[in-house]
Design an enzyme around this catalytic site. Structure first.
Site, PDB file in Angstrom:
ATOM      1  N   ASN A 219       0.808  -1.052   0.013  1.00 37.34           N
ATOM      2  CA  ASN A 219      -0.060   0.196  -0.008  1.00 37.34           C
ATOM      3  C   ASN A 219       0.876   1.231  -0.095  1.00 37.34           C
ATOM      4  OD1 ASN A 219       0.448   0.871   2.924  1.00 37.34           O
ATOM      5  ND2 ASN A 219      -0.352  -1.135   3.222  1.00 37.34           N
ATOM      6  N   ASP A 291      -3.970  -6.466   4.559  1.00 34.05           N
ATOM      7  CA  ASP A 291      -4.779  -7.267   5.150  1.00 34.05           C
ATOM      8  C   ASP A 291      -4.662  -8.682   4.717  1.00 34.05           C
ATOM      9  OD1 ASP A 291      -6.196  -5.428   7.041  1.00 34.05           O
ATOM     10  OD2 ASP A 291      -6.993  -4.518   5.306  1.00 34.05           O
ATOM     11  N   PRO A 319      -2.757 -12.228   9.919  1.00 32.03           N
ATOM     12  CA  PRO A 319      -3.128 -12.117  11.508  1.00 32.03           C
ATOM     13  C   PRO A 319      -3.159 -10.479  11.804  1.00 32.03           C
ATOM     14  CG  PRO A 319      -0.936 -12.486  11.442  1.00 32.03           C
ATOM     15  CD  PRO A 319      -1.344 -12.750   9.765  1.00 32.03           C
ATOM     16  N   ASP A 320      -4.119 -10.141  12.751  1.00 32.33           N
ATOM     17  CA  ASP A 320      -4.007  -8.909  13.305  1.00 32.33           C
ATOM     18  C   ASP A 320      -3.080  -8.638  14.101  1.00 32.33           C
ATOM     19  OD1 ASP A 320      -4.728  -6.333  14.744  1.00 32.33           O
ATOM     20  OD2 ASP A 320      -6.414  -6.167  13.407  1.00 32.33           O
ATOM     21  N   ILE A 321      -2.006  -7.944  13.991  1.00 27.85           N
ATOM     22  CA  ILE A 321      -0.665  -7.968  14.871  1.00 27.85           C
ATOM     23  C   ILE A 321      -0.982  -7.252  15.994  1.00 27.85           C
ATOM     24  CG2 ILE A 321       1.550  -7.220  15.106  1.00 27.85           C
ATOM     25  CD1 ILE A 321       1.772  -7.181  11.837  1.00 27.85           C
ATOM     26  N   LYS A 357     -10.450  -4.009  18.603  1.00 31.74           N
ATOM     27  CA  LYS A 357      -9.155  -4.595  18.969  1.00 31.74           C
ATOM     28  C   LYS A 357      -9.011  -4.448  20.394  1.00 31.74           C
ATOM     29  CE  LYS A 357      -7.792  -2.675  14.451  1.00 31.74           C
ATOM     30  NZ  LYS A 357      -6.909  -3.996  13.644  1.00 31.74           N
TER      31      LYS A 357
HETATM   32  O1  C5P Z   1      -8.021  -3.085  11.031  1.00 31.03           O
HETATM   33  P1  C5P Z   1      -7.063  -2.096  10.746  1.00 31.03           P
HETATM   34  O2  C5P Z   1      -6.276  -2.397   9.549  1.00 31.03           O
HETATM   35  O3  C5P Z   1      -7.660  -0.782   9.865  1.00 31.03           O
HETATM   36  O4  C5P Z   1      -6.409  -1.501  11.735  1.00 31.03           O
HETATM   37  C1  C5P Z   1      -5.453  -0.709  11.828  1.00 31.03           C
HETATM   38  C2  C5P Z   1      -4.602  -0.778  12.979  1.00 31.03           C
HETATM   39  O5  C5P Z   1      -4.456  -2.178  13.083  1.00 31.03           O
HETATM   40  C3  C5P Z   1      -3.268  -0.248  12.933  1.00 31.03           C
HETATM   41  O6  C5P Z   1      -2.858   0.157  14.187  1.00 31.03           O
HETATM   42  C4  C5P Z   1      -2.456  -1.234  12.464  1.00 31.03           C
HETATM   43  O7  C5P Z   1      -1.003  -1.181  12.673  1.00 31.03           O
HETATM   44  C5  C5P Z   1      -3.053  -2.544  13.014  1.00 31.03           C
HETATM   45  N1  C5P Z   1      -3.063  -3.722  12.122  1.00 31.03           N
HETATM   46  C6  C5P Z   1      -2.194  -4.892  12.570  1.00 31.03           C
HETATM   47  N2  C5P Z   1      -2.436  -5.794  11.971  1.00 31.03           N
HETATM   48  C7  C5P Z   1      -3.190  -6.354  10.798  1.00 31.03           C
HETATM   49  C8  C5P Z   1      -3.975  -4.959  10.288  1.00 31.03           C
HETATM   50  C9  C5P Z   1      -3.884  -3.706  11.103  1.00 31.03           C
HETATM   51  O8  C5P Z   1      -1.485  -4.738  13.662  1.00 31.03           O
HETATM   52  N3  C5P Z   1      -3.259  -7.178  10.160  1.00 31.03           N
END
Ligand code: C5P
Length: 409
Positions: A219, A291, A319-321, A357
């Site tokens: 991105n 994503d 994964p959502d880190i 989150k």
């Molecule tokens: O869900 P979204 O991507 O919009 O959320 C953004 C926030 O979540 C940011 O702080 C980003 O660093 C974190 N994030 C993450 N892992 C992902 C997607 C987003 O840590 N896979």
């Protein structure tokens, strides 16, 4: 932005070849809004002329303690009273030894001993910062190291030295920091120490998810906001671990020894690097993590052989880190700050993400207006409501974010 507005700096120049960089330092300090007054030792005048320093600073230059231009005949007292800091650049081995012993045999050493900052009728000791510059043998000599230890004990702030090529042809420790680094260090010195001793973890930039060895999903995040937060956290006294996706940005305040950088490409690499720092006090998850990633990376470049060839590949969700970090660090409770870049309904989506989150603070902004830009406007969302900041340059915003976070710790 000018970070040294309303600051008066007394620049002391001592006798070393690095003095040829002092006029450039003066210009950079002035560019940041500072008023600069120059005092030189007699030896310094052999390397750079007082006329040059007077021209670039726009102020008279002082060398002798017998200078009759100060009406009460006491330049060693008068010159430091209205300054916010004294900066010695370059500081020679001889000058450091003199300072460490409290010797006062010329104007600069005498005014360092007599330094006082007057404000609201109160006299306090004027801060003294020095940037050593000398041959590596001189720097490593036990006598110089003894001076260094004494100066640190006396709360004199040492900036550098750095290692590298030396004017004498040797290579090693003892190079003066570059003028830009000295200027940044001085700016950092004046910032409030709101995160003193805190360990801060920051992710920044995009991630890159390879499809084949030469192509990938990514991105437009530039990493500028994450790097600005890293700089502001360092300025506030924190130690910073910066985990950066593929960006072309220099590590901020690298010379400080308080920032550790790990470069990563993919979201999975970023996640491993983040999970290795669960002992932090604050986590700023600024990265624009992709994503999705290709479920399998092709071993070779996917070829376009016919006009009708359209490759197909499956994607899986990353994964959502941040969410995983916030959940797994539950026993230690680092303060987690998320960022959300949206194209519409910025605040509304931001509020949903704060809940989803399970983090105490989320910073929402408009993606297309911030990616790659130097300015931004942001909305801080937490249980208490919304705080709008900006528009402003990203460093100013980052300093505001640090202030807001420090209030919530
Ligand atoms: O869900 P979204 O991507 O919009 O959320 C953004 C926030 O979540 C940011 O702080 C980003 O660093 C974190 N994030 C993450 N892992 C992902 C997607 C987003 O840590 N896979």
């Amino acid at each position: 932005m000018m970070s040294l507005n309303n600051k008066t700096i007394l620049l002391g120049i001592t006798g070393g070849i690095a003095a040829y960089k002092s006029p450039e330092l003066v210009r950079q300090l002035i560019k940041q809004g500072a008023v600069v007054k120059v005092v030189m030792t007699e030896a310094a005048t052999h390397f750079v002329t007082p006329t040059t320093l007077q021209a670039v600073s726009g102020n008279p230059v002082y060398i002798s303690q017998w200078d009759a231009r100060i009406s009460n005949g006491m330049p060693h007292i008068e010159l430091s009273r209205d300054v916010d800091a004294i900066l010695i650049a370059p500081a020679s081995a001889d000058f450091m030894a003199k300072l460490s012993l409290g010797l006062a045999d010329d104007l600069l050493s005498t005014l360092c001993l007599a330094r006082g900052h007057e404000s609201n009728g109160m006299l306090t000791e004027c801060p003294l910062l020095i940037t050593p510059a000398m041959n590596r043998q001189m720097w490593e000599h036990v006598a110089t190291q003894r001076s260094v230890a004494r100066l640190v004990q006396d709360q004199i702030i040492l900036l550098g030295p750095a290692s590298g090529d030396q004017a004498c042809g040797e290579v090693g420790m003892g190079r003066m920091l570059e003028p830009a680094e000295i200027c940044e260090a001085l700016i950092a010195f004046f910032q409030p120490k709101l995160l003193q001793g805190k360990k801060v973890l920051i992710t920044a930039g995009p991630t890159y998810e390879a499809i084949d060895p030469v192509r990938g999903l990514t991105n437009r995040s530039s990493g500028k906001m994450g790097f600005a937060i890293a700089r502001a956290a360092l300025e506030a006294g924190a130690t910073v671990h910066l985990i950066a996706g593929p960006v072309s940005l220099e590590t901020p305040l690298a010379y400080s020894g308080k920032i550790f950088r790990t470069n990563v490409l993919s979201a999975l690499d970023m996640q491993s690097a983040v999970m290795a720092h669960q002992d932090c006090d604050i986590f700023f998850s600024v990265a624009a993590v992709a994503d999705w990633r290709a479920s399998q990376m092709a071993d070779q470049k996917i070829k376009k052989q016919h006009a009708t060839d359209i490759p197909s590949f499956d994607v899986v969700q990353n994964p959502d880190i941040l969410q995983g970090f916030a959940k797994n660090s539950i026993n230690h409770h680092p303060f987690c700050v998320g960022f959300a870049a949206e194209t519409e309904n910025v605040v509304e989506y931001g509020k949903k993400k704060l809940m989803a989150k399970n983090i105490p603070l989320l910073i929402a902004n408009h993606g297309p207006s911030t990616f790659g830009e130097d300015h931004n406007q942001i909305t801080l969302i937490d249980a208490a409501g919304e705080t709008h900041l900006g528009p402003a340059d990203k460093l100013s915003l980052a300093r505001d974010v640090i202030r807001e976070v420090s209030k919530r710790l």
